[in-house]
Design an enzyme around this catalytic site. Structure first.
Site, PDB file in Angstrom:
ATOM      1  N   HIS A  59      25.984   0.320  33.725  1.00 30.20           N
ATOM      2  CA  HIS A  59      26.321  -1.012  34.210  1.00 30.20           C
ATOM      3  C   HIS A  59      27.670  -0.951  34.927  1.00 30.20           C
ATOM      4  CE1 HIS A  59      23.656  -3.606  31.357  1.00 30.20           C
ATOM      5  NE2 HIS A  59      23.118  -2.422  31.525  1.00 30.20           N
ATOM      6  N   GLU A 148      29.677   1.073  30.880  1.00 31.50           N
ATOM      7  CA  GLU A 148      30.261   0.228  31.928  1.00 31.50           C
ATOM      8  C   GLU A 148      31.158   1.126  32.775  1.00 31.50           C
ATOM      9  OE1 GLU A 148      29.540  -2.867  32.432  1.00 31.50           O
ATOM     10  OE2 GLU A 148      28.533  -3.472  30.568  1.00 31.50           O
TER      11      GLU A 148
END
Length: 308
Positions: A59, A148
């Site tokens: 992500h 992330e």
């Protein structure tokens, strides 16, 4: 140069308006969902068909490794929600973050959240249901984390080119994938050598049981370095526990299982009792373990090994 955008949800929705980031089964919620996006169905089918040991979902929007649980009903958002394999997930997360160039540095990497060692429990960060991470762990026994990659979801500046992202992360990716070899692996068969799928492998009351999904009866189970009792069970078979299995960091320890069919014992009860089968199985396991140990360590004290 266009100004980069660091927030938003553009690109997450399919043409029918489904948010794929919240489109998976949740084991906490009762009932069955009747509709999933076609893209979600394909991902679920692939994950259920091809057994995986570890998983990563990439992500953007922060700089951290997120691990299960992402959401738990009895925990408020912001509270820690430990999974049955919490210690293992912490180790997996750190195997990635501590090798990353900047993820584990002290302080706030993205001007808002501060994540010690560059990792976070999902629910402690913010509560999420129906995500792929928890679904893959619970339903497919795939130990998945969410990475992330950067503070801005839609980077346009030169510093966030693909080359930069790869440079920041490639060593972490390889360090993480190596963790698949930390634990146990093996094969589950019946007395005649036929593979058994669908058996459960449980570990000394630690972590969640996993299912044998490979059609040839093979399984893989990440574990931290320690000594465990490993049990294989399946309806219709006598369960079997292999005790004092040592797991180290160098490679996965091979732990095979031969399960005795209850129907086979009933058919042959006049000539072979359950105890007869069990003695034979224990003998086979000792020989196989001895062969494996000799190959690895050059073990010469075979007699003492057979008395284990």
């Amino acid at each position: 140069m266009a100004k980069q955008s660091c927030t938003g949800v553009s690109g997450r929705y399919t043409s029918d308006g489904t948010d794929m980031n919240r489109d998976f089964h949740s084991h906490w919620q009762s009932g069955t969902r009747l509709k999933f996006a076609e893209e979600t169905k394909l991902i679920m089918k692939y994950a259920e068909t091809v057994p995986a040991v570890l998983g990563i979902s990439f992500h953007d929007g922060s700089l951290v490794v997120n691990y299960p649980w992402d959401g738990k009903p009895d925990k408020n958002s912001g509270e820690y929600a430990a999974s049955p394999d919490d210690n293992l997930f912490i180790s997996l997360a750190k195997s990635y973050s501590l090798v990353h160039k900047t993820m584990a540095l002290p302080g706030k990497q993205c001007t808002y959240n501060e994540f010690p060692d560059g990792i976070t429990n999902g629910n402690e960060w913010y509560k999420v249901f129906n995500g792929m991470q928890d679904w893959n762990y619970f339903y497919n026994d795939c130990f998945e984390v969410t990475i992330e990659l950067g503070c801005c979801k839609y980077p346009t500046d030169a510093e966030r080119t693909f080359g930069d992202v790869w440079s920041d992360n490639f060593e972490s990716i390889f360090a993480y994938t190596k963790m698949a070899n930390h634990g146990i692996k093996g094969r589950v068969t019946d007395y005649n050598g036929n593979p058994i799928t669908g058996a459960n492998i449980s570990v000394s009351g630690k972590g969640k049981p996993i299912r044998v999904r490979h059609e040839a009866g093979y399984y893989w189970r990440p574990l931290a370095r320690d000594t465990y009792d490993i049990t294989a069970t399946k309806p219709g078979y006598y369960s079997l526990t292999r005790r004092n299995i040592q797991v180290n960091k160098s490679e996965a320890t091979e732990v095979n299982f031969i399960l005795i069919s209850k129907s086979q014992v009933r058919r042959n009860k006049k000539s072979h009792t359950k105890q007869w089968y069990q003695r034979r199985v224990r003998g086979v396991h000792k020989i196989k373990d001895m062969e494996h140990s000799v190959l690895l360590h050059g073990r010469s004290d075979w007699n003492s090994y057979l008395r284990r």
